[in-house]
Design a protein around this motif. Sequence first.
Motif, mmCIF file in Angstrom:
data_model
loop_
_atom_site.group_PDB
_atom_site.id
_atom_site.type_symbol
_atom_site.label_atom_id
_atom_site.label_comp_id
_atom_site.label_asym_id
_atom_site.label_seq_id
_atom_site.Cartn_x
_atom_site.Cartn_y
_atom_site.Cartn_z
ATOM 1 N N LYS A 92 -17.954 -36.805 -77.003
ATOM 2 C CA LYS A 92 -18.575 -36.123 -75.855
ATOM 3 C C LYS A 92 -18.225 -36.822 -74.539
ATOM 4 O O LYS A 92 -18.422 -38.025 -74.395
ATOM 5 N N ASN A 93 -17.646 -36.053 -73.630
ATOM 6 C CA ASN A 93 -17.259 -36.527 -72.287
ATOM 7 C C ASN A 93 -16.216 -37.639 -72.287
ATOM 8 O O ASN A 93 -15.991 -38.280 -71.260
ATOM 9 N N LYS A 94 -15.596 -37.902 -73.437
ATOM 10 C CA LYS A 94 -14.498 -38.899 -73.437
ATOM 11 C C LYS A 94 -13.257 -38.244 -72.815
ATOM 12 O O LYS A 94 -12.992 -37.068 -73.045
ATOM 13 N N GLN A 95 -12.528 -39.033 -72.043
ATOM 14 C CA GLN A 95 -11.252 -38.558 -71.477
ATOM 15 C C GLN A 95 -10.167 -38.841 -72.499
ATOM 16 O O GLN A 95 -9.877 -40.011 -72.759
ATOM 17 N N VAL A 96 -9.591 -37.801 -73.082
ATOM 18 C CA VAL A 96 -8.592 -37.999 -74.136
ATOM 19 C C VAL A 96 -7.265 -37.390 -73.678
ATOM 20 O O VAL A 96 -7.169 -36.185 -73.449
ATOM 21 N N GLY B 159 -16.372 -31.677 -77.466
ATOM 22 C CA GLY B 159 -16.949 -32.086 -76.179
ATOM 23 C C GLY B 159 -16.100 -33.060 -75.380
ATOM 24 O O GLY B 159 -16.543 -33.556 -74.336
ATOM 25 N N ALA B 160 -14.871 -33.363 -75.860
ATOM 26 C CA ALA B 160 -14.009 -34.269 -75.081
ATOM 27 C C ALA B 160 -13.459 -33.547 -73.856
ATOM 28 O O ALA B 160 -13.305 -32.316 -73.864
ATOM 29 N N ASN B 161 -13.169 -34.317 -72.819
ATOM 30 C CA ASN B 161 -12.416 -33.795 -71.671
ATOM 31 C C ASN B 161 -10.955 -34.141 -71.947
ATOM 32 O O ASN B 161 -10.603 -35.323 -71.916
ATOM 33 N N THR B 162 -10.151 -33.144 -72.236
ATOM 34 C CA THR B 162 -8.781 -33.451 -72.644
ATOM 35 C C THR B 162 -7.840 -33.421 -71.440
ATOM 36 O O THR B 162 -8.073 -32.700 -70.470
ATOM 37 N N ILE B 163 -6.784 -34.203 -71.568
ATOM 38 C CA ILE B 163 -5.680 -34.157 -70.600
ATOM 39 C C ILE B 163 -4.453 -33.741 -71.401
ATOM 40 O O ILE B 163 -4.082 -34.418 -72.365
ATOM 41 N N LEU B 164 -3.899 -32.610 -71.032
ATOM 42 C CA LEU B 164 -2.802 -32.030 -71.811
ATOM 43 C C LEU B 164 -1.468 -32.381 -71.162
ATOM 44 O O LEU B 164 -1.286 -32.115 -69.970
ATOM 45 N N SER B 165 -0.542 -32.919 -71.952
ATOM 46 C CA SER B 165 0.775 -33.236 -71.405
ATOM 47 C C SER B 165 1.897 -32.675 -72.262
ATOM 48 O O SER B 165 1.810 -32.663 -73.492
ATOM 49 N N SER B 166 2.927 -32.226 -71.585
ATOM 50 C CA SER B 166 4.217 -31.901 -72.197
ATOM 51 C C SER B 166 5.127 -31.522 -71.028
ATOM 52 O O SER B 166 4.710 -31.638 -69.870
ATOM 53 N N ARG B 167 6.339 -31.055 -71.336
ATOM 54 C CA ARG B 167 7.238 -30.646 -70.251
ATOM 55 C C ARG B 167 6.972 -29.213 -69.811
ATOM 56 O O ARG B 167 7.461 -28.778 -68.789
ATOM 57 N N ASP C 222 -6.084 -41.546 -60.566
ATOM 58 C CA ASP C 222 -7.537 -41.610 -60.848
ATOM 59 C C ASP C 222 -7.832 -41.147 -62.265
ATOM 60 O O ASP C 222 -8.647 -41.749 -62.979
ATOM 61 N N LEU C 223 -7.157 -40.065 -62.655
ATOM 62 C CA LEU C 223 -7.367 -39.511 -64.000
ATOM 63 C C LEU C 223 -6.888 -40.500 -65.071
ATOM 64 O O LEU C 223 -7.600 -40.787 -66.052
ATOM 65 N N VAL C 224 -5.701 -41.052 -64.852
ATOM 66 C CA VAL C 224 -5.104 -41.972 -65.835
ATOM 67 C C VAL C 224 -5.967 -43.232 -65.983
ATOM 68 O O VAL C 224 -6.153 -43.742 -67.092
ATOM 69 N N ASP C 225 -6.545 -43.696 -64.870
ATOM 70 C CA ASP C 225 -7.383 -44.901 -64.922
ATOM 71 C C ASP C 225 -8.678 -44.682 -65.709
ATOM 72 O O ASP C 225 -9.330 -45.647 -66.091
ATOM 73 N N ARG C 226 -9.025 -43.410 -65.928
ATOM 74 C CA ARG C 226 -10.283 -43.133 -66.651
ATOM 75 C C ARG C 226 -10.055 -42.758 -68.110
ATOM 76 O O ARG C 226 -10.995 -42.353 -68.797
ATOM 77 N N VAL C 227 -8.819 -42.864 -68.585
ATOM 78 C CA VAL C 227 -8.536 -42.434 -69.964
ATOM 79 C C VAL C 227 -9.237 -43.358 -70.976
ATOM 80 O O VAL C 227 -9.113 -44.577 -70.906
ATOM 81 N N ASP C 228 -9.995 -42.739 -71.885
ATOM 82 C CA ASP C 228 -10.664 -43.500 -72.953
ATOM 83 C C ASP C 228 -9.796 -43.556 -74.208
ATOM 84 O O ASP C 228 -9.844 -44.549 -74.951
ATOM 85 N N VAL C 229 -9.078 -42.467 -74.461
ATOM 86 C CA VAL C 229 -8.246 -42.396 -75.669
ATOM 87 C C VAL C 229 -6.895 -41.812 -75.279
ATOM 88 O O VAL C 229 -6.835 -40.742 -74.663
#
Length: 266
Positions: free
Chosen positions: A6-10, A31-39, A79-86
Motif C-alpha cells: 500500500k502506497n509503496k513506490q514501485v 495499492g502500490a503506486n507504480t512507475i512504468l518504464s519501457s521505450r 523527485d520520483l526516483v528519490d522516493r522509489v521503495d522497490v
Amino acid sequence: MSDFWKNKQVWITGASSGIGEALVKQLAQKGANTILSSRNGEKLIALKNTLPNANQHSIIELDVSDERSINEALARNKDLVDRVDVLINNAGISQRALTWEASRESERQIMETNFFGATALTKAVLLSMMKRNAGSIISLSSPAGAFGFPLRSSYSASKHALHGYFDSLRAELDAAGINIHVMLVLPGRVRTNMSFNALKQDGSKHANNDHRLASGLSPEQCAKGIIKAAEKRKAEIYFGREQILIYIKRYLPSLFRSIVTKFKPD
Ligand SMILES: NC(=O)c1ccc[n+]([C@@H]2O[C@H](COP(=O)([O-])OP(=O)(O)OC[C@H]3O[C@@H](n4cnc5c(N)ncnc54)[C@H](OP(=O)(O)O)[C@@H]3O)[C@@H](O)[C@H]2O)c1
C-alpha cells in the motif's frame, strides 16, 4: 489482503509487456503506486489508464540500453526516483544466435539492456534507499543466469553478470548493516513476447514465438510468485520445470553437460 504494498513506490522496467505488465497490474491492485518504464510511451499510457487510481501511477519512458536516455530520464524525474521503495529490473532481451555468428553489436545490446541498464537504475535509487535504510531491489535473471546453453551465450552471460553484481551488493549492504532487500528471480519459461523480441546474430528480431514458450507459466503466475517472494524478502527464487537443471548442474555436472549438448532449443 496484507497492506505490504500500500502506497509503496514501485518502479518496474519492461512494463509494456509480459512479466512487467503483469507485475504492474497486480501491484496496482494491491495499492502500490507504480512507475512504468519501457521505450514505448504509448503502450505505457494505455496500460496506466487501465489501472485502479490511474493518477497515482507514473511513467518514465526510457531506453535502458542507452546511458544518455537513462540520464535524461533520471534528471527529468529526480523527485520520483528519490522516493522509489522497490525497483524491479525486469526489462530484458533474449538471444537466438550461435556464438561464432553473433555480431559484437548484438552482444553489446544484450549486455547493455540486461546488465548495464539494471545496474544503472540500481545505482540511481540506491543512495536514497540507503539514507532511508529501507528498500528492495529485484532483478529478473533466468535459469540462463545459472547455466549456459546453445544460442544464448550473451544472454546467459548477461544474466550470470547480474548474479555476481547483486550477490556482491547484498553482501556489502549486509556487512554495512543496511536493511535493503536484494532479490534475483529465475523464472523458467513464461508465455510472453520474449522469444519474438530475442536478437538474432545480426541484431534483428527473431520475430518468432518459440513453441516451447507456449508450455510455460503465464506472466500472471510468474508475477504472483515474484510479489510473494518479495514480501518474504527472499534472496533468490526459481520457478518452473527448468529449475531441475540448476540442481543437475550443481550436483551432477557431467550429466548436465551431456544434457545441454543435446539440448535443441527453438
Ligand atoms: N519469458 C520467459 O520465459 C523468461 C524466462 C526467464 C527470464 N525472463 C526475463 O524476464 C524479463 C521480462 O521478459 P518478458 O518475458 O516479459 O519479455 P517481453 O514480453 O519481451 O518484455 C520485455 C520488456 O522489456 C522491455 N525492454 C526491452 N528492451 C528495453 C530497453 N532497451 N529499454 C527499456 N525497456 C526495454 C520491453 O519494452 P519496450 O519494447 O516497450 O521497450 C518489454 O516491456 C526479462 O528480463 C527476461 O530476461 C523471461
